[in-house]
Design a protein around this motif. Structure first.
Motif, PDB file in Angstrom:
ATOM      1  N   GLY A   1     -25.877  41.971  17.805  1.00 38.75           N
ATOM      2  CA  GLY A   1     -24.485  41.725  17.448  1.00 38.75           C
ATOM      3  C   GLY A   1     -23.580  41.364  18.603  1.00 38.75           C
ATOM      4  O   GLY A   1     -22.377  41.163  18.408  1.00 38.75           O
ATOM      5  N   GLY A   2     -24.138  41.236  19.814  1.00 36.61           N
ATOM      6  CA  GLY A   2     -23.315  40.973  20.984  1.00 36.61           C
ATOM      7  C   GLY A   2     -23.056  42.242  21.775  1.00 36.61           C
ATOM      8  O   GLY A   2     -23.053  43.347  21.219  1.00 36.61           O
ATOM      9  N   ARG A   3     -22.823  42.094  23.072  1.00 36.69           N
ATOM     10  CA  ARG A   3     -22.706  43.251  23.959  1.00 36.69           C
ATOM     11  C   ARG A   3     -21.291  43.796  24.066  1.00 36.69           C
ATOM     12  O   ARG A   3     -21.099  44.935  24.471  1.00 36.69           O
ATOM     13  CB  ARG A   3     -23.203  42.874  25.359  1.00 36.69           C
ATOM     14  N   ASP A   4     -20.297  42.984  23.742  1.00 37.12           N
ATOM     15  CA  ASP A   4     -18.910  43.439  23.833  1.00 37.12           C
ATOM     16  C   ASP A   4     -18.107  42.752  22.740  1.00 37.12           C
ATOM     17  O   ASP A   4     -18.651  41.993  21.935  1.00 37.12           O
ATOM     18  CB  ASP A   4     -18.331  43.146  25.218  1.00 37.12           C
TER      19      ASP A   4
ATOM     20  N   GLU B   1     -17.975  36.059  18.821  1.00 32.21           N
ATOM     21  CA  GLU B   1     -18.657  34.776  19.002  1.00 32.21           C
ATOM     22  C   GLU B   1     -19.920  34.700  18.146  1.00 32.21           C
ATOM     23  O   GLU B   1     -20.223  33.652  17.556  1.00 32.21           O
ATOM     24  CB  GLU B   1     -18.988  34.567  20.490  1.00 32.21           C
ATOM     25  N   VAL B   2     -20.651  35.802  18.049  1.00 31.06           N
ATOM     26  CA  VAL B   2     -21.820  35.843  17.162  1.00 31.06           C
ATOM     27  C   VAL B   2     -21.393  35.577  15.724  1.00 31.06           C
ATOM     28  O   VAL B   2     -21.977  34.739  15.018  1.00 31.06           O
ATOM     29  CB  VAL B   2     -22.543  37.202  17.277  1.00 31.06           C
TER      30      VAL B   2
ATOM     31  N   TYR C   1     -26.297  19.240  13.706  1.00 31.41           N
ATOM     32  CA  TYR C   1     -27.308  19.326  14.762  1.00 31.41           C
ATOM     33  C   TYR C   1     -26.703  18.921  16.108  1.00 31.41           C
ATOM     34  O   TYR C   1     -27.029  19.489  17.146  1.00 31.41           O
ATOM     35  CB  TYR C   1     -28.501  18.422  14.470  1.00 31.41           C
ATOM     36  N   GLY C   2     -25.835  17.924  16.071  1.00 29.43           N
ATOM     37  CA  GLY C   2     -25.202  17.474  17.304  1.00 29.43           C
ATOM     38  C   GLY C   2     -24.332  18.550  17.936  1.00 29.43           C
ATOM     39  O   GLY C   2     -24.329  18.727  19.161  1.00 29.43           O
ATOM     40  N   VAL C   3     -23.591  19.275  17.098  1.00 25.46           N
ATOM     41  CA  VAL C   3     -22.764  20.375  17.598  1.00 25.46           C
ATOM     42  C   VAL C   3     -23.637  21.446  18.246  1.00 25.46           C
ATOM     43  O   VAL C   3     -23.361  21.916  19.359  1.00 25.46           O
ATOM     44  CB  VAL C   3     -21.930  20.981  16.449  1.00 25.46           C
ATOM     45  N   LEU C   4     -24.700  21.838  17.554  1.00 25.84           N
ATOM     46  CA  LEU C   4     -25.576  22.890  18.075  1.00 25.84           C
ATOM     47  C   LEU C   4     -26.302  22.433  19.332  1.00 25.84           C
ATOM     48  O   LEU C   4     -26.390  23.185  20.321  1.00 25.84           O
ATOM     49  CB  LEU C   4     -26.585  23.302  17.007  1.00 25.84           C
ATOM     50  N   ASN C   5     -26.804  21.216  19.332  1.00 31.43           N
ATOM     51  CA  ASN C   5     -27.540  20.700  20.489  1.00 31.43           C
ATOM     52  C   ASN C   5     -26.639  20.672  21.734  1.00 31.43           C
ATOM     53  O   ASN C   5     -27.058  21.056  22.832  1.00 31.43           O
ATOM     54  CB  ASN C   5     -28.067  19.303  20.176  1.00 31.43           C
ATOM     55  N   ALA C   6     -25.404  20.240  21.552  1.00 29.51           N
ATOM     56  CA  ALA C   6     -24.469  20.189  22.677  1.00 29.51           C
ATOM     57  C   ALA C   6     -24.133  21.594  23.181  1.00 29.51           C
ATOM     58  O   ALA C   6     -24.060  21.832  24.399  1.00 29.51           O
ATOM     59  CB  ALA C   6     -23.189  19.463  22.272  1.00 29.51           C
ATOM     60  N   HIS C   7     -23.947  22.521  22.273  1.00 32.45           N
ATOM     61  CA  HIS C   7     -23.617  23.892  22.674  1.00 32.45           C
ATOM     62  C   HIS C   7     -24.736  24.527  23.487  1.00 32.45           C
ATOM     63  O   HIS C   7     -24.476  25.336  24.389  1.00 32.45           O
ATOM     64  CB  HIS C   7     -23.342  24.746  21.431  1.00 32.45           C
ATOM     65  N   LEU C   8     -25.982  24.171  23.175  1.00 34.64           N
ATOM     66  CA  LEU C   8     -27.130  24.807  23.822  1.00 34.64           C
ATOM     67  C   LEU C   8     -27.448  24.240  25.206  1.00 34.64           C
ATOM     68  O   LEU C   8     -28.323  24.774  25.897  1.00 34.64           O
ATOM     69  CB  LEU C   8     -28.369  24.691  22.916  1.00 34.64           C
ATOM     70  N   GLN C   9     -26.773  23.199  25.620  1.00 38.92           N
ATOM     71  CA  GLN C   9     -27.019  22.667  26.961  1.00 38.92           C
ATOM     72  C   GLN C   9     -26.695  23.735  28.005  1.00 38.92           C
ATOM     73  O   GLN C   9     -25.596  24.276  28.030  1.00 38.92           O
ATOM     74  CB  GLN C   9     -26.170  21.416  27.198  1.00 38.92           C
ATOM     75  N   GLY C  10     -27.672  24.051  28.833  1.00 34.32           N
ATOM     76  CA  GLY C  10     -27.484  25.067  29.857  1.00 34.32           C
ATOM     77  C   GLY C  10     -27.537  26.486  29.344  1.00 34.32           C
ATOM     78  O   GLY C  10     -27.227  27.426  30.090  1.00 34.32           O
ATOM     79  N   ARG C  11     -27.940  26.675  28.095  1.00 38.52           N
ATOM     80  CA  ARG C  11     -28.011  28.010  27.507  1.00 38.52           C
ATOM     81  C   ARG C  11     -29.402  28.247  26.930  1.00 38.52           C
ATOM     82  O   ARG C  11     -29.998  27.343  26.336  1.00 38.52           O
ATOM     83  CB  ARG C  11     -27.010  28.179  26.349  1.00 38.52           C
ATOM     84  N   ASP C  12     -29.878  29.470  27.044  1.00 42.58           N
ATOM     85  CA  ASP C  12     -31.121  29.846  26.378  1.00 42.58           C
ATOM     86  C   ASP C  12     -30.868  30.359  24.969  1.00 42.58           C
ATOM     87  O   ASP C  12     -31.757  30.302  24.114  1.00 42.58           O
ATOM     88  CB  ASP C  12     -31.855  30.928  27.182  1.00 42.58           C
ATOM     89  N   TRP C  13     -29.658  30.885  24.734  1.00 42.24           N
ATOM     90  CA  TRP C  13     -29.298  31.476  23.449  1.00 42.24           C
ATOM     91  C   TRP C  13     -27.904  31.023  23.064  1.00 42.24           C
ATOM     92  O   TRP C  13     -27.117  30.613  23.915  1.00 42.24           O
ATOM     93  CB  TRP C  13     -29.363  33.006  23.529  1.00 42.24           C
ATOM     94  N   ILE C  14     -27.583  31.110  21.799  1.00 39.74           N
ATOM     95  CA  ILE C  14     -26.277  30.649  21.339  1.00 39.74           C
ATOM     96  C   ILE C  14     -25.158  31.493  21.933  1.00 39.74           C
ATOM     97  O   ILE C  14     -24.113  30.979  22.343  1.00 39.74           O
ATOM     98  CB  ILE C  14     -26.216  30.653  19.795  1.00 39.74           C
TER      99      ILE C  14
ATOM    100  N   ILE D   1     -31.416  37.096  22.163  1.00 35.30           N
ATOM    101  CA  ILE D   1     -31.346  36.685  20.767  1.00 35.30           C
ATOM    102  C   ILE D   1     -30.335  37.540  20.006  1.00 35.30           C
ATOM    103  O   ILE D   1     -30.247  38.751  20.207  1.00 35.30           O
ATOM    104  CB  ILE D   1     -32.740  36.750  20.111  1.00 35.30           C
ATOM    105  N   THR D   2     -29.531  36.892  19.175  1.00 34.25           N
ATOM    106  CA  THR D   2     -28.541  37.574  18.346  1.00 34.25           C
ATOM    107  C   THR D   2     -28.623  37.040  16.923  1.00 34.25           C
ATOM    108  O   THR D   2     -29.395  36.130  16.610  1.00 34.25           O
ATOM    109  CB  THR D   2     -27.105  37.363  18.865  1.00 34.25           C
ATOM    110  N   ASN D   3     -27.771  37.605  16.073  1.00 32.31           N
ATOM    111  CA  ASN D   3     -27.702  37.120  14.699  1.00 32.31           C
ATOM    112  C   ASN D   3     -27.318  35.643  14.634  1.00 32.31           C
ATOM    113  O   ASN D   3     -27.681  34.946  13.679  1.00 32.31           O
ATOM    114  CB  ASN D   3     -26.691  37.945  13.901  1.00 32.31           C
TER     115      ASN D   3
END
Length: 212
Positions: A83-86, A92-93, A139-152, A157-159
């Motif tokens: 659920g996120g750490r803070d 954001e999750v 897909y374009g929104v998600l693909n762009a968000h994931l640049q430089g990130r391992d997780w959303i 891993i989160t919900n």
């Protein structure tokens, strides 16, 4: 007491809940819903399982709820996981879970159904084309968000991940090809490499092969 998840393998929404339960370490078991046989439309199902006539449904003793995002949050509340750490990460999750439910999974689920689970002569080409266009934008929104990130969200891993990935693991064609979206492809590999991960057809009962 073992939790029960009413689900079926073909359902990406059920997979979101099943994957959260599986990775959480909670004691749970799947209960197959014969969706294609009309079980969710039956009076018994609506009166005893879910008045909305949908799956998944989680039963934990006297507690019962439906909707994949709600079930994911229930898992988070019981375990403190995903659920996120803070506070910032928690919101954001939820933002990405709601985005997925509205912008991606709802579109992917319908498009996949129209292309694979209807008789070929009943498949509306114009509707499918329109939906695939909307999906491409998502897909374009998600693909762009994931640049430089391992997780959303955050560094694990989160919900959000388990919600957004759900339909993208299915083999039936609906207008998504991992090789076309390199950041999504890399992120899906991260999920596949998470200890305990299972494909939807391995995690829940039922698949198109059972009806072949």
């Amino acid at each position: 007491m073992t939790m029960k998840l009413y689900c079926f393998g073909e359902s990406g929404n059920a997979y979101k809940a099943a994957l959260a339960l599986e990775l959480s370490g909670l004691d749970w078991e799947p209960v197959k819903v014969d969706f294609f046989g009309g079980e969710t439309r039956s009076d018994i199902y609506r009166s005893e399982i879910n008045e909305m006539g949908e799956a998944p449904v989680l039963v934990d003793g006297d507690f019962r709820t439906s909707q994949s995002g709600v079930i994911q949050q229930y898992v988070t509340d019981k375990t403190g996981k995903f659920g996120g750490r803070d506070e910032a990460e928690r919101y954001e999750v939820l933002r990405w879970v709601f985005w997925d439910n509205h912008k991606m999974s709802s579109q992917a689920g319908m498009t996949r159904f129209l292309m694979n689970f209807l008789p070929e002569d009943k498949r509306p080409a114009d509707v499918i084309g329109f939906m695939q266009g909307r999906l491409k934008a998502a897909y374009g929104v998600l693909n762009a968000h994931l640049q430089g990130r391992d997780w959303i969200v955050g560094d694990g891993i989160t919900n959000a991940d388990m919600s957004c990935c759900a339909y993208l693991f299915y083999p039936e064609p609906f207008g998504f090809d991992r090789k076309d979206w390199p950041e999504i492809d890399r992120w899906l590999s991260n999920i596949e490499n998470t200890p305990g991960w299972k494909h939807p057809y391995d995690l829940m009962p039922g698949s198109p092969a059972d009806r072949a």
